[in-house]
Design a protein around this motif. Structure first.
Motif, PDB file in Angstrom:
ATOM      1  N   HIS A 113       3.578  -1.010  10.689  1.00  0.00           N
ATOM      2  CA  HIS A 113       3.389  -1.785  10.038  1.00  0.00           C
ATOM      3  C   HIS A 113       4.843  -1.925   8.991  1.00  0.00           C
ATOM      4  O   HIS A 113       5.200  -3.036   8.771  1.00  0.00           O
TER       5      HIS A 113
ATOM      6  N   LYS B 153       3.107  -8.147   9.371  1.00  0.00           N
ATOM      7  CA  LYS B 153       1.880  -8.771   9.947  1.00  0.00           C
ATOM      8  C   LYS B 153       1.818  -9.061  11.410  1.00  0.00           C
ATOM      9  O   LYS B 153       0.997  -9.659  11.818  1.00  0.00           O
TER      10      LYS B 153
ATOM     11  N   TYR C 174      -1.282  -5.832  14.731  1.00  0.00           N
ATOM     12  CA  TYR C 174      -2.778  -5.955  14.437  1.00  0.00           C
ATOM     13  C   TYR C 174      -3.265  -4.724  14.908  1.00  0.00           C
ATOM     14  O   TYR C 174      -3.379  -4.303  15.941  1.00  0.00           O
TER      15      TYR C 174
ATOM     16  N   LYS D 232      -3.001  -3.579   3.186  1.00  0.00           N
ATOM     17  CA  LYS D 232      -3.014  -5.255   3.532  1.00  0.00           C
ATOM     18  C   LYS D 232      -2.697  -5.374   5.077  1.00  0.00           C
ATOM     19  O   LYS D 232      -1.830  -5.988   5.636  1.00  0.00           O
TER      20      LYS D 232
ATOM     21  N   ASN E 237      -3.402  -6.116   8.859  1.00  0.00           N
ATOM     22  CA  ASN E 237      -4.269  -6.949   9.644  1.00  0.00           C
ATOM     23  C   ASN E 237      -5.146  -6.116  10.513  1.00  0.00           C
ATOM     24  O   ASN E 237      -4.936  -5.418  11.510  1.00  0.00           O
TER      25      ASN E 237
END
Ligand code: XMP
Length: 514
Positions: free
Chosen positions: A237, A242, A245, A271, A273
């Motif tokens: 991440h 973003k 996933y 935060k 996904n």
């Protein structure tokens, strides 16, 4: 990682091989365990600053004794042979090793006869830890004895011009006084390493590497909420934000509020996904009437793979699969002897991820031991509730319900389990205990509540200490805590009227009941 010194550890099957690797890393030098028969060319490619030959259970004269390739000694690299590693040096450089009648096992007093090189700045005598039956009878040409014990005139050897050293004892174990310094002397004085392998450097370089590898593509990552997958996901991440996933599979076999906690931490707070695949019914359906533990595992593994595959196919442009594979798993697969150094079990890893995903792997933790993963997690801001979480098996509560798994029994166990954890945490014992949990037994017993006779479920309580799950001992919990847990479960969990405590060690028992 660029700009780092590497020490290669050739694995001859000692139970302490991984410990040597960790000690070297604790001195901020990167270490790598490789099979004992690695070729000289491969070593040249890796370009290590020095080589350590681990100990091992064999004797150099055994018919199938593992020996390194001769050519590695022509590379002019500094070498330290530990225990069996020292006998290899003696044997391969033309000396003689012999089985002794006075075997030295455990503590011994070591007298240092030459405090240059690996023994620099050490006192004249130390307690050391021995565990081998053979000893050096004749030194090879060019070598001198640099330490002795009362039973053994040659407890350490050196060829200083060639920078080759051997110790009959184990400097990597804590029972050897100043053992860490003997190793750092080898690293810094003999090999000329610099202490520059640190976690924040590792993190920065790994994140950069992930970013370069992934480019503008997308990564899918399974997230269980355990330490390994959480840290791996957070590293990825940090690299690509973003375009990562995460898939969390709720198999309905989790502890109370576990799915919620994962969602709050990773989706709410960090935060990420996060796709939460709700698959409770699918798992329960397939587990109907199944009582055999291994069959439960197979079904759960297989269903997990299916759910994961379905969820990942919905993610557009997914090209990589992120995984929290750790270094011990990697070492095991290359371990030459499959011997004691390969301690991590594989029989639990049934199922795994679908094979036909056609995604390239990203494994940011492949080079790290568990404690290093925790340190990285700390750098990334992960809370202790994730980093210090007790291990929880993939098949979850299904292997803690003896017999058939169904919604009703899952609910009973979830409630009992929650109370065990609450009380263990309240007593401040959670982090000292390897695992603490409840098991729902397949029997009903008679009890009395108020004036009424009851005929309800029995729950077992299991609390163990362990360092790696391979061996374990039951925890001598104070009676007051046992009383509290038992009272709370019997009074608060409908359907339970008896609690028993499991006082078995592993071996011969196992930690889980199934
Ligand atoms: P045992 O019961 O073999 O457990 O003493 C040793 C450690 O492994 C965990 N364990 C599992 N982990 N899938 C997992 O992911 C499994 O099927 C499984 N079975 C046991 C157990 O919780 C303990 O930490």
């Amino acid at each position: 990682m660029k700009n780092k010194d590497i020490i290669l550890i050739l694995d001859f099957g000692s139970q302490y091989t991984q410990l040597i690797a960790r000690r070297v890393r604790e001195s901020k030098v990167f270490s790598k365990i490789v099979p004992y028969n690695i070729s000289a060319e491969e070593i040249v490619k890796i370009n290590p600053k020095g080589i350590i030959l681990s100990g091992g259970p064999a004797s150099v004269y055994d018919e199938d004794a593992p020996l390194p390739r001769k050519e590695i000694f022509k590379l002019n690299k500094p070498i330290l042979g530990v225990c069996y590693g020292m006998q290899i040096l003696t044997h391969m450089f033309g000396g003689k090793v012999k089985e002794t009648t006075d075997r030295e096992y455990g503590r011994a007093e070591l007298f240092i006869d030459n405090n240059k090189g690996i023994f620099e700045s050490l006192p004249g005598n130390l307690t050391c830890w021995m565990s081998h039956g053979d000893e050096v009878k004749k030194l090879p040409v060019g070598f001198t004895s640099i330490a002795h014990t009362l039973n053994n005139p040659v407890a350490a050897i050196a060829n200083r011009p060639k920078k080759i050293y051997g110790v009959q004892f184990h400097p990597e174990v804590v029972h050897t006084q100043r053992g860490a310094q003997i190793l750092t002397n080898f690293l810094f004085q003999v090999c000329g390493c610099l202490p520059r392998w640190t976690m924040d450097k590792f993190l920065n370089e790994s994140v950069k590497e992930i970013r370069e590898t992934v480019g503008d593509k997308t990564v899918v990552c399974g997230l269980s909420g355990g330490v390994d997958s959480s840290v791996a996901a957070m590293m990825i991440h940090q690299a690509i934000g973003k375009r990562l996933y995460c898939i969390f599979v709720d198999n309905g076999l989790l502890r109370k509020n576990e799915a919620l906690a994962v969602e709050r931490t990773f989706k709410g707070h960090f935060k990420l996904n996060l796709i939460c695949a709700q698959a409770q019914n699918r798992f329960l359906q397939r587990l109907k009437n199944i009582t055999d533990p291994e069959q439960k595992r197979r079904i759960i593994g297989d269903e997990f793979a299916k759910v994961f595959e379905e969820a990942s196919k919905k993610i557009k442009g997914a090209a990589f699969l992120g995984q929290g594979t750790l270094y011990p798993d990697v070492i095991e697969s290359i371990s030459p002897l499959g011997g004691p150094s390969a301690t991590i079990k594989t029989h639990h890893n049934v199922g795994g991820l679908p094979k036909n995903l056609k995604l390239k792997l990203i494994e940011p933790l492949r080079d790290l031991f568990k404690d290093e993963v925790r340190a990285i997690g700390k750098h990334l801001g992960l809370p202790d509730t994730v980093l210090k979480r007790q291990p929880f098996p993939g098949p979850g509560l299904a292997i803690r319900i003896i017999g058939e798994v169904n919604e009703e029994r899952l609910n009973i166990l979830r409630e009992a389990d929650e109370r065990v954890l609450e009380e263990i945490k309240k007593a401040g014992l959670y982090n000292d205990i390897w695992q603490s949990f409840a098991i729902l037994l397949p029997i009903k017993t008679v009890g009395v509540m108020g004036d009424k006779r009851t005929y309800e479920n029995a729950v077992a309580l299991r609390c163990v200490t362990s360092s790696d799950g391979m061996t374990a001992d039951w925890v001598k919990l104070p009676y007051e805590i046992l009383t509290k847990i038992s009272n709370r479960i019997i009074n608060e969990v409908a359907g339970v009227n008896r609690v028993v405590y499991d006082i078995s060690s592993k071996p011969p028992s196992t930690i889980e009941w199934e």
